[in-house]
Design a protein around this motif. Sequence first.
Motif, PDB file in Angstrom:
ATOM      1  N   LEU A 396       0.834  -1.197   0.000  1.00  0.00           N
ATOM      2  CA  LEU A 396       0.000   0.000   0.000  1.00  0.00           C
ATOM      3  C   LEU A 396       0.872   1.252   0.000  1.00  0.00           C
ATOM      4  O   LEU A 396       0.558   2.233  -0.672  1.00  0.00           O
ATOM      5  N   SER A 397       1.982   1.200   0.742  1.00  0.00           N
ATOM      6  CA  SER A 397       2.877   2.356   0.749  1.00  0.00           C
ATOM      7  C   SER A 397       3.584   2.510  -0.589  1.00  0.00           C
ATOM      8  O   SER A 397       3.757   3.632  -1.089  1.00  0.00           O
ATOM      9  N   SER A 398       3.996   1.396  -1.197  1.00  0.00           N
ATOM     10  CA  SER A 398       4.615   1.465  -2.522  1.00  0.00           C
ATOM     11  C   SER A 398       3.620   1.971  -3.561  1.00  0.00           C
ATOM     12  O   SER A 398       3.976   2.748  -4.460  1.00  0.00           O
ATOM     13  N   ALA A 399       2.363   1.521  -3.433  1.00  0.00           N
ATOM     14  CA  ALA A 399       1.320   1.992  -4.348  1.00  0.00           C
ATOM     15  C   ALA A 399       1.148   3.490  -4.216  1.00  0.00           C
ATOM     16  O   ALA A 399       1.070   4.230  -5.219  1.00  0.00           O
ATOM     17  N   ALA A 400       1.090   3.962  -2.981  1.00  0.00           N
ATOM     18  CA  ALA A 400       0.942   5.399  -2.756  1.00  0.00           C
ATOM     19  C   ALA A 400       2.142   6.155  -3.316  1.00  0.00           C
ATOM     20  O   ALA A 400       1.990   7.232  -3.920  1.00  0.00           O
ATOM     21  N   ALA A 401       3.353   5.581  -3.145  1.00  0.00           N
ATOM     22  CA  ALA A 401       4.559   6.249  -3.621  1.00  0.00           C
ATOM     23  C   ALA A 401       4.563   6.393  -5.141  1.00  0.00           C
ATOM     24  O   ALA A 401       4.791   7.487  -5.681  1.00  0.00           O
ATOM     25  N   LEU A 402       4.308   5.281  -5.850  1.00  0.00           N
ATOM     26  CA  LEU A 402       4.364   5.327  -7.309  1.00  0.00           C
ATOM     27  C   LEU A 402       3.211   6.132  -7.901  1.00  0.00           C
ATOM     28  O   LEU A 402       3.387   6.833  -8.899  1.00  0.00           O
ATOM     29  N   ALA A 403       2.022   6.016  -7.279  1.00  0.00           N
ATOM     30  CA  ALA A 403       0.890   6.826  -7.760  1.00  0.00           C
ATOM     31  C   ALA A 403       1.172   8.307  -7.542  1.00  0.00           C
ATOM     32  O   ALA A 403       0.915   9.146  -8.421  1.00  0.00           O
ATOM     33  N   ALA A 404       1.695   8.641  -6.366  1.00  0.00           N
ATOM     34  CA  ALA A 404       2.007  10.040  -6.072  1.00  0.00           C
ATOM     35  C   ALA A 404       3.090  10.568  -7.004  1.00  0.00           C
ATOM     36  O   ALA A 404       3.005  11.695  -7.508  1.00  0.00           O
ATOM     37  N   PHE A 408       2.522  13.450  -9.632  1.00  0.00           N
ATOM     38  CA  PHE A 408       3.356  14.639  -9.448  1.00  0.00           C
ATOM     39  C   PHE A 408       4.106  14.984 -10.728  1.00  0.00           C
ATOM     40  O   PHE A 408       4.153  16.153 -11.150  1.00  0.00           O
ATOM     41  N   LEU A 409       4.692  13.962 -11.371  1.00  0.00           N
ATOM     42  CA  LEU A 409       5.409  14.223 -12.624  1.00  0.00           C
ATOM     43  C   LEU A 409       4.470  14.756 -13.704  1.00  0.00           C
ATOM     44  O   LEU A 409       4.820  15.678 -14.444  1.00  0.00           O
ATOM     45  N   SER A 410       3.289  14.155 -13.802  1.00  0.00           N
ATOM     46  CA  SER A 410       2.324  14.627 -14.802  1.00  0.00           C
ATOM     47  C   SER A 410       1.902  16.059 -14.525  1.00  0.00           C
ATOM     48  O   SER A 410       1.816  16.897 -15.435  1.00  0.00           O
ATOM     49  N   ALA A 411       1.619  16.353 -13.253  1.00  0.00           N
ATOM     50  CA  ALA A 411       1.185  17.707 -12.892  1.00  0.00           C
ATOM     51  C   ALA A 411       2.277  18.734 -13.178  1.00  0.00           C
ATOM     52  O   ALA A 411       1.984  19.895 -13.496  1.00  0.00           O
ATOM     53  N   MET A 412       3.526  18.302 -13.095  1.00  0.00           N
ATOM     54  CA  MET A 412       4.638  19.215 -13.337  1.00  0.00           C
ATOM     55  C   MET A 412       5.084  19.207 -14.797  1.00  0.00           C
ATOM     56  O   MET A 412       6.108  19.808 -15.134  1.00  0.00           O
ATOM     57  N   GLY A 413       4.313  18.511 -15.649  1.00  0.00           N
ATOM     58  CA  GLY A 413       4.549  18.611 -17.085  1.00  0.00           C
ATOM     59  C   GLY A 413       5.516  17.619 -17.678  1.00  0.00           C
ATOM     60  O   GLY A 413       6.101  17.882 -18.745  1.00  0.00           O
ATOM     61  N   TYR A 414       5.718  16.443 -17.051  1.00  0.00           N
ATOM     62  CA  TYR A 414       6.623  15.454 -17.624  1.00  0.00           C
ATOM     63  C   TYR A 414       6.067  14.941 -18.949  1.00  0.00           C
ATOM     64  O   TYR A 414       4.901  14.562 -19.050  1.00  0.00           O
ATOM     65  N   VAL A 415       6.916  14.898 -19.992  1.00  0.00           N
ATOM     66  CA  VAL A 415       6.502  14.522 -21.344  1.00  0.00           C
ATOM     67  C   VAL A 415       6.877  13.066 -21.604  1.00  0.00           C
ATOM     68  O   VAL A 415       8.064  12.710 -21.566  1.00  0.00           O
ATOM     69  N   PRO A 416       5.888  12.169 -21.891  1.00  0.00           N
ATOM     70  CA  PRO A 416       6.208  10.769 -22.201  1.00  0.00           C
ATOM     71  C   PRO A 416       6.767  10.616 -23.607  1.00  0.00           C
ATOM     72  O   PRO A 416       6.726  11.555 -24.415  1.00  0.00           O
ATOM     73  N   ALA A 423      12.135  12.368 -23.420  1.00  0.00           N
ATOM     74  CA  ALA A 423      11.886  13.568 -24.216  1.00  0.00           C
ATOM     75  C   ALA A 423      12.461  14.780 -23.487  1.00  0.00           C
ATOM     76  O   ALA A 423      12.802  14.705 -22.303  1.00  0.00           O
ATOM     77  N   ALA A 424      12.585  15.898 -24.192  1.00  0.00           N
ATOM     78  CA  ALA A 424      13.059  17.133 -23.558  1.00  0.00           C
ATOM     79  C   ALA A 424      12.037  17.551 -22.498  1.00  0.00           C
ATOM     80  O   ALA A 424      10.833  17.574 -22.748  1.00  0.00           O
ATOM     81  N   GLN A 425      12.527  17.844 -21.301  1.00  0.00           N
ATOM     82  CA  GLN A 425      11.647  18.182 -20.187  1.00  0.00           C
ATOM     83  C   GLN A 425      11.849  19.635 -19.764  1.00  0.00           C
ATOM     84  O   GLN A 425      12.965  20.168 -19.819  1.00  0.00           O
ATOM     85  N   GLY A 426      10.753  20.241 -19.306  1.00  0.00           N
ATOM     86  CA  GLY A 426      10.812  21.606 -18.824  1.00  0.00           C
ATOM     87  C   GLY A 426      11.371  21.700 -17.413  1.00  0.00           C
ATOM     88  O   GLY A 426      11.626  20.691 -16.749  1.00  0.00           O
ATOM     89  N   ALA A 427      11.542  22.948 -16.955  1.00  0.00           N
ATOM     90  CA  ALA A 427      12.139  23.177 -15.634  1.00  0.00           C
ATOM     91  C   ALA A 427      11.293  22.576 -14.518  1.00  0.00           C
ATOM     92  O   ALA A 427      11.824  22.025 -13.546  1.00  0.00           O
ATOM     93  N   ASP A 428       9.966  22.672 -14.637  1.00  0.00           N
ATOM     94  CA  ASP A 428       9.092  22.135 -13.588  1.00  0.00           C
ATOM     95  C   ASP A 428       9.213  20.614 -13.493  1.00  0.00           C
ATOM     96  O   ASP A 428       9.256  20.049 -12.390  1.00  0.00           O
ATOM     97  N   ALA A 429       9.258  19.929 -14.628  1.00  0.00           N
ATOM     98  CA  ALA A 429       9.383  18.471 -14.625  1.00  0.00           C
ATOM     99  C   ALA A 429      10.733  18.054 -14.037  1.00  0.00           C
ATOM    100  O   ALA A 429      10.822  17.078 -13.277  1.00  0.00           O
ATOM    101  N   ARG A 430      11.773  18.803 -14.357  1.00  0.00           N
ATOM    102  CA  ARG A 430      13.095  18.489 -13.817  1.00  0.00           C
ATOM    103  C   ARG A 430      13.129  18.686 -12.300  1.00  0.00           C
ATOM    104  O   ARG A 430      13.740  17.903 -11.565  1.00  0.00           O
ATOM    105  N   LEU A 431      12.459  19.742 -11.835  1.00  0.00           N
ATOM    106  CA  LEU A 431      12.371  19.978 -10.396  1.00  0.00           C
ATOM    107  C   LEU A 431      11.610  18.842  -9.711  1.00  0.00           C
ATOM    108  O   LEU A 431      11.999  18.382  -8.621  1.00  0.00           O
ATOM    109  N   ALA A 432      10.544  18.365 -10.339  1.00  0.00           N
ATOM    110  CA  ALA A 432       9.760  17.268  -9.765  1.00  0.00           C
ATOM    111  C   ALA A 432      10.605  16.007  -9.610  1.00  0.00           C
ATOM    112  O   ALA A 432      10.547  15.326  -8.582  1.00  0.00           O
ATOM    113  N   VAL A 433      11.401  15.698 -10.631  1.00  0.00           N
ATOM    114  CA  VAL A 433      12.278  14.523 -10.549  1.00  0.00           C
ATOM    115  C   VAL A 433      13.285  14.689  -9.412  1.00  0.00           C
ATOM    116  O   VAL A 433      13.547  13.747  -8.648  1.00  0.00           O
TER     117      VAL A 433
END
Length: 473
Positions: A396-404, A408-416, A423-433
Amino acid sequence: MQRAEVGNGQAATPPRQAAIWAIRIGSLLIPLAHAAGQNLVTVLGLRFMTDSLAISAGAAGAIFAFVKIYDGFADPAVGAWSDRARTRWGRRLPFLFAGGLAMPLGLALLFGAPSFGSILLAQLFVTLALVIHATGYTLLTIPGFAMLVESSADPKERTRLMGWRTYGTAIGTMLGSTLPTWLLSQTGPSRSGHLLVALIVSAVVFLATMAALHLLAHAPRTSPSASAQAARTNPLVGLWRQVQLAWRNVPFRILAIAHVFLLFGTAIGSAALAFYTRIGLAQQDSVLGTYFMLATVAMLVSMTGWIWLSNRLGKKACYIGALALFGLVHLSWLLAGPGEPMLLIALRGAASGLAGGGMILCAYSLLSDAVRYDYVTSGERREGAFAGFTTLFDKLSSAAALAAMGAFLSAMGYVPSASGMAAAQGADARLAVLLCVSVIPAGAMIAAIVTMLFYRLDGASVEAAERAQDLAA
């Protein structure tokens, strides 16, 4: 010499020295198998889905969360089922055999996912593959841990077995993380390259499991208690009763909560490293492989030291120290960036492995004490159920971690991507990582340390309860 046990704990003929070594090596091979299969998915699974199958980070995280939740709730059922099982091979071995087949199949399906031309079909296919993989993981981990606990009445021998278990986990971690990333650096991060490493790791899982079954065939076994047998008539009632009884075990409850935080931090930290070495450090997968290799070597080399320290300072103190070290290692990634010297990356890997060895050894050794304490105070054989609840909280904790992390990456604009490369990532996506590899794991370790401050059980208490039980008998 340890005593063997049958039924509800009656003394039996102690195992010979050769049998003891067979149990120790078997106790190494089972975690080697499931750690290899699990680490391949933990380290590369999310990135493979986003950068090779073009599945969005949010959707990939949600798939992992769904599978983890399914698997987590299956854990107590499998644990209780193995507690009640009666077969000619004992309670645990049939489950280990099934897990040794299911986990490799799930790996091959996941990393061999065909090109459907549809993101929806790809998502459904990888979900099925992950369900099969997770089921195999459950069938290996829960009966394997329960079998280890019931194989010895000697707390020192159980600590040794936990050491062997940790050795197996370390070797499996290297085979599931270092070996695949090194191979991918040679083949390139293509789909065929991912399938190749999945097939190699699948072979490791299968062969290690079959060898462990042979070695553990004559390990001391216990039989289901009368209450466990009665639970056959109403499995749901029996399972709910096991949940209630396990939760009333206060030492176990505290350890389980701390373990949730530990797994949350390590899951998100490991998954984020695969992204961060590419995006934050601008390094190839070979660097990621070297990091995990050094972590594994440090884990193995440090094990004797952790056992020595735990016997002198106490398991709780060592556990807290290991948690603090792991948090500091990940927090140090805030100081890194492109052009980071390989020496500093290597030092982080070694320190991470040093901390990981202490966390694994102490966490499961403490858990074995809590489970043993339940037996000597209640007379009930519930090792499988407790192992099931432990991995329920873990998953359950691993599920929460990977879902979060995915959300979080999607919300910060990570490009699949579907190319196998980021793919080239923006500053927000890099900060999220960066936050996923540093601040979030460190915060989880702090939460685990605070939880452990409330833990009171020690080995002397378990031994005193065992002596009282022997006198009463």
